[in-house]
Design a protein around this motif. Structure first.
Motif, mmCIF file in Angstrom:
data_model
loop_
_atom_site.group_PDB
_atom_site.id
_atom_site.type_symbol
_atom_site.label_atom_id
_atom_site.label_comp_id
_atom_site.label_asym_id
_atom_site.label_seq_id
_atom_site.Cartn_x
_atom_site.Cartn_y
_atom_site.Cartn_z
ATOM 1 N N ASP A 15 2.989 0.275 -4.988
ATOM 2 C CA ASP A 15 2.104 1.442 -4.946
ATOM 3 C C ASP A 15 0.903 1.230 -5.866
ATOM 4 O OD1 ASP A 15 3.831 2.635 -3.152
ATOM 5 O OD2 ASP A 15 4.833 3.869 -4.670
ATOM 6 N N ASP A 16 1.156 0.685 -7.065
ATOM 7 C CA ASP A 16 0.059 0.376 -7.986
ATOM 8 C C ASP A 16 -0.873 -0.680 -7.388
ATOM 9 O OD1 ASP A 16 1.065 2.146 -9.830
ATOM 10 O OD2 ASP A 16 2.064 0.594 -11.041
ATOM 11 N N LEU A 17 -0.288 -1.691 -6.773
ATOM 12 C CA LEU A 17 -1.086 -2.728 -6.133
ATOM 13 C C LEU A 17 -1.952 -2.144 -5.030
ATOM 14 C CD1 LEU A 17 -1.773 -5.753 -5.667
ATOM 15 C CD2 LEU A 17 0.158 -5.811 -4.083
ATOM 16 N N SER A 18 -1.384 -1.268 -4.226
ATOM 17 C CA SER A 18 -2.134 -0.650 -3.138
ATOM 18 C C SER A 18 -3.307 0.175 -3.666
ATOM 19 C CB SER A 18 -1.199 0.222 -2.302
ATOM 20 O OG SER A 18 -1.878 0.778 -1.217
ATOM 21 N N ARG A 19 -3.076 0.915 -4.746
ATOM 22 C CA ARG A 19 -4.172 1.689 -5.346
ATOM 23 C C ARG A 19 -5.264 0.761 -5.881
ATOM 24 N NH1 ARG A 19 0.150 5.029 -6.686
ATOM 25 N NH2 ARG A 19 0.547 3.960 -8.670
ATOM 26 N N SER A 20 -4.859 -0.324 -6.525
ATOM 27 C CA SER A 20 -5.833 -1.276 -7.070
ATOM 28 C C SER A 20 -6.629 -1.948 -5.959
ATOM 29 C CB SER A 20 -5.123 -2.340 -7.903
ATOM 30 O OG SER A 20 -4.491 -1.765 -9.007
ATOM 31 N N VAL A 21 -5.955 -2.306 -4.884
ATOM 32 C CA VAL A 21 -6.653 -2.915 -3.749
ATOM 33 C C VAL A 21 -7.630 -1.913 -3.140
ATOM 34 C CG1 VAL A 21 -6.328 -3.816 -1.402
ATOM 35 C CG2 VAL A 21 -4.883 -4.630 -3.248
ATOM 36 N N GLY A 22 -7.235 -0.658 -3.064
ATOM 37 C CA GLY A 22 -8.136 0.378 -2.558
ATOM 38 C C GLY A 22 -9.388 0.506 -3.415
ATOM 39 N N ARG A 23 -9.218 0.458 -4.735
ATOM 40 C CA ARG A 23 -10.383 0.519 -5.624
ATOM 41 C C ARG A 23 -11.278 -0.704 -5.453
ATOM 42 N NH1 ARG A 23 -6.415 2.760 -9.191
ATOM 43 N NH2 ARG A 23 -6.106 0.722 -10.167
ATOM 44 N N LEU A 24 -10.656 -1.870 -5.301
ATOM 45 C CA LEU A 24 -11.447 -3.080 -5.056
ATOM 46 C C LEU A 24 -12.220 -2.988 -3.746
ATOM 47 C CD1 LEU A 24 -9.130 -6.015 -6.168
ATOM 48 C CD2 LEU A 24 -11.372 -5.433 -7.085
ATOM 49 N N GLU A 25 -11.583 -2.434 -2.739
ATOM 50 C CA GLU A 25 -12.272 -2.271 -1.450
ATOM 51 C C GLU A 25 -13.492 -1.370 -1.591
ATOM 52 O OE1 GLU A 25 -9.268 -2.764 2.289
ATOM 53 O OE2 GLU A 25 -9.021 -0.957 1.079
ATOM 54 N N GLN A 26 -13.376 -0.340 -2.399
ATOM 55 C CA GLN A 26 -14.517 0.551 -2.614
ATOM 56 C C GLN A 26 -15.646 -0.175 -3.334
ATOM 57 O OE1 GLN A 26 -12.900 3.872 -4.739
ATOM 58 N NE2 GLN A 26 -12.120 4.872 -2.884
ATOM 59 N N GLN A 27 -15.312 -1.037 -4.267
ATOM 60 C CA GLN A 27 -16.328 -1.737 -5.040
ATOM 61 C C GLN A 27 -16.917 -2.932 -4.293
ATOM 62 O OE1 GLN A 27 -14.518 -2.788 -8.745
ATOM 63 N NE2 GLN A 27 -14.224 -0.654 -9.375
ATOM 64 N N LEU A 28 -16.067 -3.681 -3.593
ATOM 65 C CA LEU A 28 -16.519 -4.908 -2.943
ATOM 66 C C LEU A 28 -16.780 -4.745 -1.454
ATOM 67 C CD1 LEU A 28 -14.018 -7.411 -4.602
ATOM 68 C CD2 LEU A 28 -16.398 -6.995 -5.236
ATOM 69 N N GLY A 29 -16.291 -3.682 -0.882
ATOM 70 C CA GLY A 29 -16.382 -3.507 0.571
ATOM 71 C C GLY A 29 -15.191 -4.161 1.253
ATOM 72 N N SER A 30 -14.879 -3.688 2.422
ATOM 73 C CA SER A 30 -13.696 -4.199 3.132
ATOM 74 C C SER A 30 -14.062 -5.130 4.269
ATOM 75 C CB SER A 30 -12.867 -3.030 3.668
ATOM 76 O OG SER A 30 -13.638 -2.245 4.550
ATOM 77 N N ASP A 31 -15.317 -5.585 4.309
ATOM 78 C CA ASP A 31 -15.759 -6.428 5.422
ATOM 79 C C ASP A 31 -15.466 -7.904 5.199
ATOM 80 O OD1 ASP A 31 -16.739 -4.159 6.624
ATOM 81 O OD2 ASP A 31 -18.762 -4.406 5.818
ATOM 82 N N GLY A 32 -15.363 -8.341 3.951
ATOM 83 C CA GLY A 32 -15.172 -9.758 3.677
ATOM 84 C C GLY A 32 -13.789 -10.245 4.049
#
Length: 96
Positions: A15-32
């Motif tokens: 769950d923590d990993l999923s939240r962290s990945v979500g934050r990264l997606e917001q910062q880096l974008g999910s297109d890469g």
């Protein structure tokens, strides 16, 4: 710790990993490609832990394979008519 406690701990970490990945997606974008791979890997981990939880909850004892009954009646000899083609040799000849 029991298996249930360990699985609960792993679930919290996921769950923590999923939240962290979500934050990264917001910062880096999910297109890469890299971000999509990280998201896919996190999802696969979540699915794998869910399968492990299901297997652990039903396993008080190891599963025994189903027994297959083999009849005592002889096999139909028509099943072996092409045995010459399978390297078994002809019926009227002997091996050297």
């Amino acid at each position: 710790m029991s298996v249930h406690d360990e699985l609960t701990s792993v679930q919290r970490c996921l769950d923590d990993l999923s939240r962290s990945v979500g934050r990264l997606e917001q910062q880096l974008g999910s297109d890469g490609l890299e971000m999509r791979r990280v998201r896919a890997d996190a999802d696969h981990l979540r699915e794998s832990v869910a399968l492990l939880r299901d297997a652990a909850s039903g396993s008080g004892q190891p599963r025994r394979p189903e027994l297959v009954t083999i009849p005592d009646t002889p096999y139909d000899s028509a099943l072996w008519t092409d045995s010459d083609d399978e390297g078994l040799g002809a019926r009227d000849r002997h091996a050297p």
